[in-house]
Each structure stands twice: as C-alpha cells, then as structure tokens.
Design an enzyme around this catalytic site. Structure first.
Site, PDB file in Angstrom:
ATOM      1  N   THR A 172      -5.198  -4.499  10.543  1.00 27.91           N
ATOM      2  CA  THR A 172      -4.968  -5.272  11.768  1.00 27.91           C
ATOM      3  C   THR A 172      -5.432  -4.511  13.003  1.00 27.91           C
ATOM      4  O   THR A 172      -6.118  -5.070  13.872  1.00 27.91           O
ATOM      5  CB  THR A 172      -3.479  -5.649  11.901  1.00 27.91           C
ATOM      6  OG1 THR A 172      -3.134  -6.555  10.845  1.00 27.91           O
ATOM      7  CG2 THR A 172      -3.196  -6.308  13.236  1.00 27.91           C
ATOM      8  N   GLN A 177     -10.424  -6.760   2.163  1.00 28.29           N
ATOM      9  CA  GLN A 177     -10.256  -7.199   0.778  1.00 28.29           C
ATOM     10  C   GLN A 177     -11.445  -6.822  -0.090  1.00 28.29           C
ATOM     11  O   GLN A 177     -11.309  -6.644  -1.303  1.00 28.29           O
ATOM     12  CB  GLN A 177     -10.046  -8.712   0.737  1.00 28.29           C
ATOM     13  CG  GLN A 177      -9.298  -9.206  -0.477  1.00 28.29           C
ATOM     14  CD  GLN A 177      -7.894  -8.650  -0.593  1.00 28.29           C
ATOM     15  OE1 GLN A 177      -7.593  -7.865  -1.479  1.00 28.29           O
ATOM     16  NE2 GLN A 177      -7.009  -9.044   0.322  1.00 28.29           N
ATOM     17  N   HIS A 234      -3.998   0.409   1.884  1.00 29.04           N
ATOM     18  CA  HIS A 234      -3.003  -0.105   0.941  1.00 29.04           C
ATOM     19  C   HIS A 234      -3.535  -1.199   0.021  1.00 29.04           C
ATOM     20  O   HIS A 234      -2.840  -1.617  -0.909  1.00 29.04           O
ATOM     21  CB  HIS A 234      -1.743  -0.585   1.688  1.00 29.04           C
ATOM     22  CG  HIS A 234      -1.885  -1.911   2.372  1.00 29.04           C
ATOM     23  ND1 HIS A 234      -1.435  -3.084   1.810  1.00 29.04           N
ATOM     24  CD2 HIS A 234      -2.391  -2.243   3.574  1.00 29.04           C
ATOM     25  CE1 HIS A 234      -1.664  -4.085   2.631  1.00 29.04           C
ATOM     26  NE2 HIS A 234      -2.243  -3.598   3.713  1.00 29.04           N
ATOM     27  N   THR A 271      -1.861  11.207  17.881  1.00 30.15           N
ATOM     28  CA  THR A 271      -1.973  12.243  16.857  1.00 30.15           C
ATOM     29  C   THR A 271      -2.257  11.609  15.504  1.00 30.15           C
ATOM     30  O   THR A 271      -1.558  10.679  15.084  1.00 30.15           O
ATOM     31  CB  THR A 271      -0.672  13.066  16.779  1.00 30.15           C
ATOM     32  OG1 THR A 271      -0.424  13.645  18.058  1.00 30.15           O
ATOM     33  CG2 THR A 271      -0.789  14.156  15.728  1.00 30.15           C
ATOM     34  N   CYS A 274       0.537 -12.072   4.975  1.00 31.06           N
ATOM     35  CA  CYS A 274       0.930 -12.026   6.378  1.00 31.06           C
ATOM     36  C   CYS A 274       1.558 -13.337   6.844  1.00 31.06           C
ATOM     37  O   CYS A 274       2.121 -13.406   7.920  1.00 31.06           O
ATOM     38  CB  CYS A 274      -0.276 -11.686   7.246  1.00 31.06           C
ATOM     39  SG  CYS A 274      -0.972 -10.068   6.868  1.00 31.06           S
TER      40      CYS A 274
END
Length: 381
Positions: free
Chosen positions: A72, A179, A201, A237, A325
């Site tokens: 995102t 994807q 992920h 960071t 989502c």
C-alpha cells in the site's frame, strides 16, 4: 479437524528460513543503519546486501530500490509521488477499474484535488484493451498505473506491450506487482517499467515491509517528511530485520521459481479434476491463457458466497471471496463487477482459491472434496 489454508493470495505463512534470518538480525544487529559507529555499520551492511539481492531479482540497480512498509505504501508513494512531481506537465492519469484499492483510492484522492483520472474497462477475462489505452492517452497524461496481475482472478496484463506503447510518451509507467512477484520473471529494464511495487508477505516473508522500484532519474514528491533515509526518498529509520526477511523471501522465491509454478499448475488441475468428479457446476473467472498459476477464482451458480465461505471455514478450508483488504464487506467484488457488470451474480457467487507454501497434492485433493461436497449440499438444500 485438520485445517487447509487456501488463501495465499491474501497473505502467506512465513518461511522458517526467513524467521531464522530475521532472528539473527534482531540478536546481532540492533544498531541504527544511519549511525556511523560499528553497530550502525553492521546494520547498514545487512541493508546494503538486501538491496543488492532485491535489485538482482528484478534487473535493476541497487540505488533504484526504496524499502517501504509494504504494497500500500509503495503504491501510494508511486501514484501520489509521481502525480505531484509531474503536475506541471499535466494532470491526467490512466488506470484500470480492477486495480487494488491502494491504487484506486489514491487515484480518487487525486481526483479530489484537481487531477483527471481515466479508468480503463476490462473484458470478461479481466484483460485491458490496448487500443482503449492508446485512445485514452493524451498530451497531458503524466502517469499510467496498471497492475501486473490481478490479485482476485489472476489475469496477467500485457505489461511489455503497455511499456512499448508509452516508449515515446511523457507518461511514467507504474505497475503494482504485489501479486505477480515470485510468480512471473520480472525485469524492469526489458519491460521499461518506471515504478514497481512489491510486498514481502505475499512470498512467505514478514508483514510490514516491501519496496518500490524507482527508475533512476524519476522524480517523486515525498509524502513522508523526516530524515534523509533511502536517499532522501523515504524518511524513517529502516526496518532492518524486516528488510532482511524480505531479502531471504526474495532469494527463496528466486530459487524455487520454476518448480513452484509447475507445482501450482498441478494443484489447479487437481482441484478442478476433483470438482469434475463430483459433478460440481462451476466456471473459472479470469483469462484462460494469461494467468497467475497460484490463483484460481471459481464461480458456482446459485451459491451465495458468504454462506459458502462460512461452511468451508467450519469444514476446515480457508478460502476468500476476493481481496483480503475488503474482507468482511458485503459489497460485491469490484473486480468481478468490472468484468461481468453490476447485474451479474458472479460477484456474489465466486470464491478465490490460492495456493502456496506448505500445501501438498494430497491436501489440495482433500480440500477439493470438501469444496465439492459443500457446494453440492448447498445447491440441493
């Protein structure tokens, strides 16, 4: 009851080797990579190595990789950053009606502040029409953002042809490859992509980390203001353990690329064969030739998707009705609606099955039997 996870397009289980790589960093390199002392230099080395690994995977230079918090942020950084950086050259953007909401909602925001966005249609296979894209291009078009492959039905777009169409145009080309990454051989030089988004992920890496490829020379307006990390392009960071986890996941995806594709194509055939054996009425949503091997979107006529999902979950099989989502929403899939029209029942009677790490031929066959028995029972009731 044994549970079977068939929702790898939503997120994937983290690979044990990824966990080990991250633990090593947590234990041995806690320093801030921006610090010049030995602790900072140790963390910086991990960061530099990860950037090298990721860049090799997509054929880019290391300095063209910006680490982010995931898909995102990468999509927002590309779409919003490019739009505001190039607004003096025009305010027209082209995208599609089947993009992930990270792109669609970014475009809708841009419309609210004065940009003009064209949303391309897709056919019933989920494929854009290149001639429609060509007609939509204007002198003031500054960005074309089209996903590499759809996250709900798996249709792979003609990315090379799109890039070729834009070769002599001022518009930047961004693609959401979240994807597609790990399932398609990506090369940003061969395809002349300017911006590419990815997240860890989806390939058995950790959540909360990804990257944006930014072709050298492309300017973006930063949406985060702070320090000068990532060559002044993304303040904050760096998440070094997460980035090392991303690096390891990318390396594993590269090593297992061909075997994984063959395996998932086999799983698709197995599951469909089981449904056929049980005389289940179904149709496959998506393009029959250009598709991601791990995504299988199935339409079951006469079945309410919420009822089917609930019954499958109770039986130990986890699938979804589309993008994670929008999970929990009773709204029909915007992808299937764009493909078949708002009056089609496909958006209300289709599920997405997606394969990944940890599955076997036997578990896929078992899942197929459970799906078949559940659909037949619901159809007859």
């Amino acid at each position: 009851m044994k549970s079977i996870y068939l929702d790898h397009a939503a997120t994937t289980p983290i690979h044990p080797d990824v966990v080990s790589a991250m633990v090593e960093v947590y234990q041995n390199a806690f320093g801030n990579p921006s610090s010049i002392h030995q602790y900072g230099r140790a963390a910086r080395k991990y960061l530099d190595n990860a950037r090298e690994t990721v860049s090799r995977m997509i054929g880019s230079k290391p300095n063209e990789i910006v680490f982010t918090s995931g898909g995102t942020e990468s999509d927002n950084m590309a779409v919003l950053g490019a739009a505001f950086a190039r607004k003096d050259h025009g305010k027209h953007i082209i995208t599609t009606k089947i993009e992930h909401h990270a792109v669609l909602n970014a475009c809708r925001y841009l419309e609210s502040v004065g940009f003009d966005v064209t949303y391309l249609d897709v056919n019933q296979n989920g494929m854009i029409d290149l001639s429609q894209l060509e007609r939509a291009l204007r002198k003031d078009t500054i960005l074309v953002t089209i996903m590499y492959a759809n996250n709900e039905v798996g249709t792979v777009q003609p990315i090379r042809e799109i890039a070729a169409l834009l070769e002599n145009h001022q518009a930047l080309f961004h693609t959401d490859a979240v994807q597609a990454f790990g399932m398609i051989d990506l090369d940003v030089c061969e395809t002349a992509i300017d911006l590419l988004s990815m997240t860890a992920h989806k390939i058995n890496g950790p959540k909360g980390v990804g990257f944006l490829y930014i072709r050298e020379g492309v300017q973006l307006v930063s949406r985060a203001h702070g320090g000068e990390q990532e060559r002044k392009r993304r303040a904050g960071t760096q998440n070094v353990p997460g980035i090392v986890g991303l690096e390891k996941a990318v390396a594993i995806a590269s090593e297992q690329f061909l075997t994984k594709i063959d395996k998932y194509i086999g799983y698709r055939k197995t599951l469909c064969h089981v449904l056929d054996q049980h005389h289940v009425k179904y149709e496959i949503n998506g393009d029959p030739e250009h598709y991601l091997p791990h995504i299988l979107n199935l339409y079951f006529p006469g079945i309410q998707v919420e009822t089917l999902l609930m019954n499958l979950d109770l039986a130990g099989v986890a699938v979804s009705s589309g993008s994670a989502c929008t999970a929990g929403s009773v709204e029909p899939s915007h992808v299937l609606t764009a493909m078949f029209g708002k009056d089609s029942d496909r958006a209300y009677s289709s599920i997405r099955i997606s394969f990944g790490y940890g599955l076997t031929e036997e578990t896929v066959e078992e899942a197929g039997k459970i799906i078949a028995e559940t659909v037949n029972r619901l159809t007859q009731s």
